[in-house]
Scaffold this active site. Sequence first.
Site, PDB file in Angstrom:
ATOM      1  N   ASP A  57       0.854  -1.190   0.000  1.00 54.83           N
ATOM      2  CA  ASP A  57       0.000   0.000   0.000  1.00 54.83           C
ATOM      3  C   ASP A  57       0.887   1.236   0.000  1.00 54.83           C
ATOM      4  OD1 ASP A  57       0.972   0.094   2.668  1.00 54.83           O
ATOM      5  OD2 ASP A  57      -0.755  -1.056   3.335  1.00 54.83           O
ATOM      6  N   ASP A  59       1.504   4.960   1.663  1.00 54.00           N
ATOM      7  CA  ASP A  59       1.183   5.861   2.766  1.00 54.00           C
ATOM      8  C   ASP A  59       1.737   7.243   2.473  1.00 54.00           C
ATOM      9  OD1 ASP A  59       0.061   3.712   4.220  1.00 54.00           O
ATOM     10  OD2 ASP A  59       2.043   3.129   4.924  1.00 54.00           O
ATOM     11  N   ASP A 138       9.398   3.598  13.421  1.00 55.71           N
ATOM     12  CA  ASP A 138      10.048   2.460  14.100  1.00 55.71           C
ATOM     13  C   ASP A 138      11.460   2.178  13.567  1.00 55.71           C
ATOM     14  OD1 ASP A 138       8.925   1.545  11.724  1.00 55.71           O
ATOM     15  OD2 ASP A 138       7.847  -0.141  12.617  1.00 55.71           O
TER      16      ASP A 138
END
Length: 441
Positions: A57, A59, A138
């Site tokens: 996907d 983002d 992260d």
Amino acid sequence: MTPITAQRLNANEHGLRHEEVDSNALDVVEQLRAHGYEAYLVGGCVRDLLLGLDPKDFDVATNATPEEVKDLFRRARLIGRRFRIVHVRYGRHIIEVSTFRKAHVADEDEDERHHADSGLILRDNVWGTLEDDATRRDFTINALYYDPLREEILDFVGGLDDLEHRRLRFIGDTRVRLREDPVRILRAVRFHAKLGFELDPGIVAAIPECAEHLAAIPPARLFDEVCKLFTCGRSAEIWSYMAPTPLRHALFPCAPPDDPLALRAMSNTDARIAADKPVTPGFILAVLLWRDFQARTAALGEHHRPAEARAIAAADTLAEEQEIITIPRRFSQFVREVWALQGRLEHIRPKTAAALLEQPRFRAAYDFLVLRGETGEPVAEAADWWTAFQEQDQAGREDMIRTLGKAPAAPAKRKRRRRRRAGAPAGTAVGAATGNAEDQG
Ligand code: ATP
Ligand code: MG
């Protein structure tokens, strides 16, 4: 805080081709820019494009607030609470747009207090600058920003270098980042398997502590994460890695660490994903919880009729797992149905065999039966019968059923009585041959 500067790479240096970017994501970025906002592609899509992989996907990160984003796009929806983002819809395709955020303060005591009174909810929606947004992510390889208008990559955290050396490294201190959010350990294991990148020793060493801390994560979030683990196309590798560690015990305490059924089911799932076939997390759940269900069914069998024992066992197994991960109803129902059909597939009844094929869950239950047969349960013969049965035309099926009828089984109406008297079930040819026949109640 000392300001951080970005390493900027132009199109010739980074090699990411503008044409590879999803046109809808491009549209989102362009519109935000046209209205004076900053906007970039970020996260997995940039990482995957740079690695030559097909992003799952796209983002987008922006300095527009969720409300501002929503106002710009007709088909936009605000979602999330802990982490508010906007989904911009293009047909069946969704672009996730998140607002630049600041990291949590990495003070341990404070962090714990905020966990305790769920202050985290607020803290994840504290807006920040592009630089803040990069450092709250992260892994370094997940914090690369792509500006499709200038065709430039921005790297604030050394992500490009780690990408090149195939290293999975947290931004900042590993232990601190894992304490802030223990779910990141599951993301680490997933990216390790998906990308084939090394896990640094600090991450591996933190597994036991993270596993313990997962108990504090809301079950609904853990379900989402577990789905990602098992539907990313590398579930067999992920499970092989996790199963001998405390992570298995934290997520699926009732699943044995070395169940060939689980590994085989996951390899199949991965192959289906590679072939673009649909998969459901329900199937993996049915597999992982199967041994517990079987053990409970056997224990309950002493005091209950078999069908009753199975129903109670299924409810108990699922209820116990639900304390850890929320299993949405459609999946728990799927699991129950697949389990319930096992008995009916093992002990074929002439009268109902054809109708079973029409059951919405037949295919999943049959696949499950085949896997059980392949991994040592005495149901291979039944599985073969169903394989053959499906391949027959109408006449062939009727023949197969007739042959079944000739097996030493009582007529359907009298079955129950006969079985009770004999103390053993009236199996069909197949059921009897498996030595595992039982009352279907
Ligand atoms: P993929 O979509 O391929 O599974 P991804 O990296 O895009 O991988 P997402 O879950 O879509 O993963 O998250 C998008 C981005 O949001 C990540 O790349 C990362 O920068 C950031 N992110 C997601 N989860 C966390 C987290 N728990 N802590 C910090 N940053 C996170
Ligand atoms: Mg993503």
